[in-house]
Enzyme design. Structure first.
Site, PDB file in Angstrom:
ATOM      1  N   CYS A   1      26.909  -5.213 -12.501  1.00 15.19           N
ATOM      2  CA  CYS A   1      26.482  -6.596 -12.216  1.00 15.19           C
ATOM      3  C   CYS A   1      27.065  -7.594 -13.203  1.00 15.19           C
ATOM      4  CB  CYS A   1      24.954  -6.676 -12.257  1.00 15.19           C
ATOM      5  SG  CYS A   1      24.321  -8.314 -11.853  1.00 15.19           S
TER       6      CYS A   1
ATOM      7  N   CYS B   1      20.790 -10.954 -17.963  1.00  6.92           N
ATOM      8  CA  CYS B   1      19.584 -10.906 -17.127  1.00  6.92           C
ATOM      9  C   CYS B   1      18.650  -9.807 -17.613  1.00  6.92           C
ATOM     10  CB  CYS B   1      20.012 -10.648 -15.681  1.00  6.92           C
ATOM     11  SG  CYS B   1      18.625 -10.438 -14.563  1.00  6.92           S
TER      12      CYS B   1
ATOM     13  N   CYS C   1      17.716  -5.783 -15.654  1.00  2.59           N
ATOM     14  CA  CYS C   1      18.270  -4.449 -15.936  1.00  2.59           C
ATOM     15  C   CYS C   1      18.693  -4.401 -17.400  1.00  2.59           C
ATOM     16  CB  CYS C   1      19.519  -4.201 -15.095  1.00  2.59           C
ATOM     17  SG  CYS C   1      19.212  -4.171 -13.319  1.00  2.59           S
TER      18      CYS C   1
ATOM     19  N   CYS D   1      22.800  -9.401  -7.235  1.00  2.51           N
ATOM     20  CA  CYS D   1      21.788  -8.523  -7.804  1.00  2.51           C
ATOM     21  C   CYS D   1      21.989  -7.136  -7.207  1.00  2.51           C
ATOM     22  CB  CYS D   1      20.378  -9.037  -7.509  1.00  2.51           C
ATOM     23  SG  CYS D   1      19.116  -7.979  -8.236  1.00  2.51           S
TER      24      CYS D   1
ATOM     25  N   TYR E   1      -7.989   1.458  -7.128  1.00  2.82           N
ATOM     26  CA  TYR E   1      -6.918   0.455  -7.246  1.00  2.82           C
ATOM     27  C   TYR E   1      -6.026   0.582  -5.995  1.00  2.82           C
ATOM     28  CZ  TYR E   1      -8.517   0.970 -12.070  1.00  2.82           C
ATOM     29  OH  TYR E   1      -9.288   1.072 -13.200  1.00  2.82           O
TER      30      TYR E   1
ATOM     31  N   GLU F   1     -10.899  -1.547  -4.418  1.00  2.00           N
ATOM     32  CA  GLU F   1      -9.891  -2.546  -4.801  1.00  2.00           C
ATOM     33  C   GLU F   1     -10.611  -3.856  -5.142  1.00  2.00           C
ATOM     34  OE1 GLU F   1      -6.442  -3.045  -5.201  1.00  2.00           O
ATOM     35  OE2 GLU F   1      -6.969  -5.158  -5.435  1.00  2.00           O
TER      36      GLU F   1
ATOM     37  N   CYS G   1       2.290   3.426 -13.878  1.00  2.00           N
ATOM     38  CA  CYS G   1       3.535   2.670 -14.067  1.00  2.00           C
ATOM     39  C   CYS G   1       3.756   2.406 -15.560  1.00  2.00           C
ATOM     40  CB  CYS G   1       3.499   1.365 -13.273  1.00  2.00           C
ATOM     41  SG  CYS G   1       2.131   0.292 -13.720  1.00  2.00           S
TER      42      CYS G   1
HETATM   43  C1  LIG Z   1      -0.326  -0.744  -9.113  1.00  2.00           C
HETATM   44  S1  LIG Z   1      -1.223  -1.571  -7.879  1.00  2.00           S
HETATM   45  C2  LIG Z   1      -1.489  -0.255  -6.743  1.00  2.00           C
HETATM   46  C3  LIG Z   1      -1.866  -0.645  -5.356  1.00  2.00           C
HETATM   47  C4  LIG Z   1      -1.807   0.467  -4.300  1.00  2.00           C
HETATM   48  N1  LIG Z   1      -2.305   1.730  -4.780  1.00  2.00           N
HETATM   49  C5  LIG Z   1      -0.410   0.643  -3.756  1.00  2.00           C
HETATM   50  O1  LIG Z   1       0.166   1.716  -3.866  1.00  2.00           O
HETATM   51  O2  LIG Z   1       0.122  -0.321  -3.191  1.00  2.00           O
HETATM   52  C6  LIG Z   1      -2.750  -1.814  -8.663  1.00  2.00           C
HETATM   53  C7  LIG Z   1      -3.837  -2.393  -7.799  1.00  2.00           C
HETATM   54  O3  LIG Z   1      -5.019  -2.489  -8.609  1.00  2.00           O
HETATM   55  C8  LIG Z   1      -5.707  -3.664  -8.264  1.00  2.00           C
HETATM   56  N2  LIG Z   1      -6.578  -3.978  -9.411  1.00  2.00           N
HETATM   57  C9  LIG Z   1      -6.216  -4.553 -10.577  1.00  2.00           C
HETATM   58  N3  LIG Z   1      -7.276  -4.637 -11.394  1.00  2.00           N
HETATM   59  C10 LIG Z   1      -8.325  -4.084 -10.733  1.00  2.00           C
HETATM   60  C11 LIG Z   1      -9.692  -3.871 -11.057  1.00  2.00           C
HETATM   61  N4  LIG Z   1     -10.191  -4.269 -12.230  1.00  2.00           N
HETATM   62  N5  LIG Z   1     -10.479  -3.266 -10.160  1.00  2.00           N
HETATM   63  C12 LIG Z   1      -9.990  -2.865  -8.967  1.00  2.00           C
HETATM   64  N6  LIG Z   1      -8.708  -3.054  -8.598  1.00  2.00           N
HETATM   65  C13 LIG Z   1      -7.877  -3.663  -9.466  1.00  2.00           C
HETATM   66  C14 LIG Z   1      -4.613  -4.659  -7.979  1.00  2.00           C
HETATM   67  O4  LIG Z   1      -5.102  -5.724  -7.195  1.00  2.00           O
HETATM   68  C15 LIG Z   1      -3.596  -3.784  -7.252  1.00  2.00           C
HETATM   69  O5  LIG Z   1      -3.844  -3.786  -5.871  1.00  2.00           O
END
Ligand SMILES: C[S@@+](CC[C@H](N)C(=O)[O-])C[C@H]1O[C@@H](n2cnc3c(N)ncnc32)[C@H](O)[C@@H]1O
Length: 440
Positions: free
Chosen positions: A85, A91, A94, A170, A306, A326, A398
């Site tokens: 790139c 940037c 990366c 990109c 989550y 969630e 992550c």
């Molecule tokens: C890494 S994402 C994963 C979403 C889903 N598992 C996916 O694969 O698309 C993290 C998720 O946690 C939610 N989140 C963040 N803080 C939270 C909390 N305190 N309680 C519940 N959910 C939460 C976010 O809104 C988001 O949807």
């Protein structure tokens, strides 16, 4: 070996370290790659991090505290490659395009090995890194900046700064997203609602690009007409807008918005969380399904913590009933509608798991718990899972640092790791996604 000067100044002779102080210019050997994608070297006063330097290289570098800038390469690594790139290394999207993919992949996998070892699992069975291809990212979070001459720039930020790098090409984003940027910049040039700074989240959905603009002034009526014309020209079904601290509102809608998650149709809210690429999403789901116990009891239930839009809940529902927790209300209602329409065994529940993690008796009904927390991890929630003795815990992470911390109580409670899969969702960045199956 060639020398590759980075700055316009020629190499200065390295000074000899005195007992009193470390000289500003040093010759260093890069011993390893650090967690942020910088070379790591050691000198009399400790470790130093060098952007753009690769393990095994010898460099002449200018010290600035814990960091150093390479002034010239004295001995280059055979693993050094030409970055594809034009924006590299300015940037911040990366940081590792200059490293051959084989050692890069080994290093990324090693980050998961190290994280699990730090948590007390030195022999975890870590699979090879699942790579995602270039030009596959379906979600872009970009900065907007109006220049003094009225033009608007769109791009990622320069690493560690708020400076924008105007994107002309990109190699990580899907080409459909990159193609939108020039017409979007031209439209935003006339937008009264963008005074100086803003951002744009663009999700590439099954129905086309879905744009959420955040700007520093309200939209005018002409702005809304402008965005509607842009949407019509570029076949963008929806453009939404939000001000500072305000919720998103639809600024222009020209068609239905829809996305497919494991074949089920969902209607994501503007800016909704999506996994970074379809390929990364598929790899995470495959590792999750593989990590679940082969046999789940007949009336077993799975908790998906989550859960977002249900990216993981929906495929998990093929194995058992799923309760999806969630915090974001728009995601919960999108999943409820999708589950109702497709007749899925998914029950979405709105719950803030930081304020009210799942604990004790309410965990007893779950044969498996999947959790996919944000970058900060889920320290308290994991400790409660360990205490409750849930038989199978699948942690999608992550952030290897948070994972190492959160896995410790599981180790202390007698869990073992049956599988661990590193997934390279963010090619050429230091970020690492992983799926780890804990069983007891
Ligand atoms: C890494 S994402 C994963 C979403 C889903 N598992 C996916 O694969 O698309 C993290 C998720 O946690 C939610 N989140 C963040 N803080 C939270 C909390 N305190 N309680 C519940 N959910 C939460 C976010 O809104 C988001 O949807």
């Amino acid at each position: 070996m060639t020398c590759m000067p980075l700055s316009s100044a020629g190499p200065s002779p390295a000074s000899t370290p005195s007992a009193a102080e470390t000289p500003a210019i040093l010759d260093l050997t890069i011993e390893a790659m650090g967690a942020a994608g910088d070379g790591v070297a050691r000198h009399a006063e400790g470790q130093v991090f060098l952007p753009l330097a690769l393990p095994g290289e010898k460099v002449r570098a200018r010290l600035a505290g814990k960091r150093a800038e390479v002034e010239s390469w004295l001995d280059e690594s055979p693993e050094r490659v030409t970055p594809p790139c034009r924006h590299f290394p300015t940037c911040g999207g990366c940081v590792l395009q200059h490293w051959d993919l084989a050692p890069y992949a080994a290093w990324k996998r090693g980050r998961l090995v190290e994280a699990l070892a730090r948590a007390g699992f030195p022999d975890a069975p870590v699979a090879p890194l699942v790579m995602t291809p270039p030009q596959s990212r379906q979600r872009a979070d970009l900065g907007l900046e109006r220049l003094p001459d009225g033009r608007v720039q769109i791009g990622f930020h320069q690493r560690g700064t708020t400076n924008l790098v105007p994107m002309q090409e990109c190699h990580v984003l899907r080409p459909e997203l990159v193609a939108l940027l020039a017409p979007l910049a031209e439209t935003l040039r006339h937008l009264e609602g963008l005074r100086r700074l803003g951002s744009a989240v663009i999700n590439l959905l099954a129905s086309g690009p879905d744009i959420l603009l955040r700007t520093d002034a309200p939209l005018s009526m002409p702005d809304r007409r402008l965005l509607a014309a842009f949407a019509a020209d570029q076949h963008v079904p929806r453009v939404a807008w939000a001000g500072k601290g305000s919720g998103a509102e639809v600024a222009a809608q020209l068609g239905a918005v829809r996305h497919l998650l494991s074949g089920a149709e969902v209607v994501p809210a503007p800016g909704a969380f999506l996994q970074a690429s379809a390929e990364g999403e598929a790899a995470i789901i495959a590792a999750l399904l593989e990590g679940l116990p082969r046999k789940l009891p007949g009336r077993a239930a799975i908790a998906d913590l989550y859960a977002g839009l249900g990216t993981l809940s929906i495929p998990l529902a093929a194995r058992a009933r799923v309760t999806a927790f969630e915090a974001v209300p728009e995601a919960v209602s999108a999943l409820a509608t999708a589950a109702g329409k497709a007749g899925l065994r998914v029950k979405p529940v709105r719950r803030d798991l930081d304020r009210q993690p799942l604990a004790g008796p309410e965990l007893k009904e779950f044969a498996a718990v999947v959790l996919d927390p944000p970058y900060a991890g889920a320290a308290e929630q994991t400790a409660l899972l360990a205490r409750a003795g849930v038989p199978s815990i699948l942690y999608v992470s992550c952030n290897p640092v948070a994972l190492a911390r959160d896995a410790k109580p599981l180790q202390a409670a007698g869990y073992r790791i049956s599988a661990a899969t590193p997934v390279d969702q963010f090619l050429w960045s230091p970020h690492l996604e992983s799926v780890v199956a804990f069983t007891r």
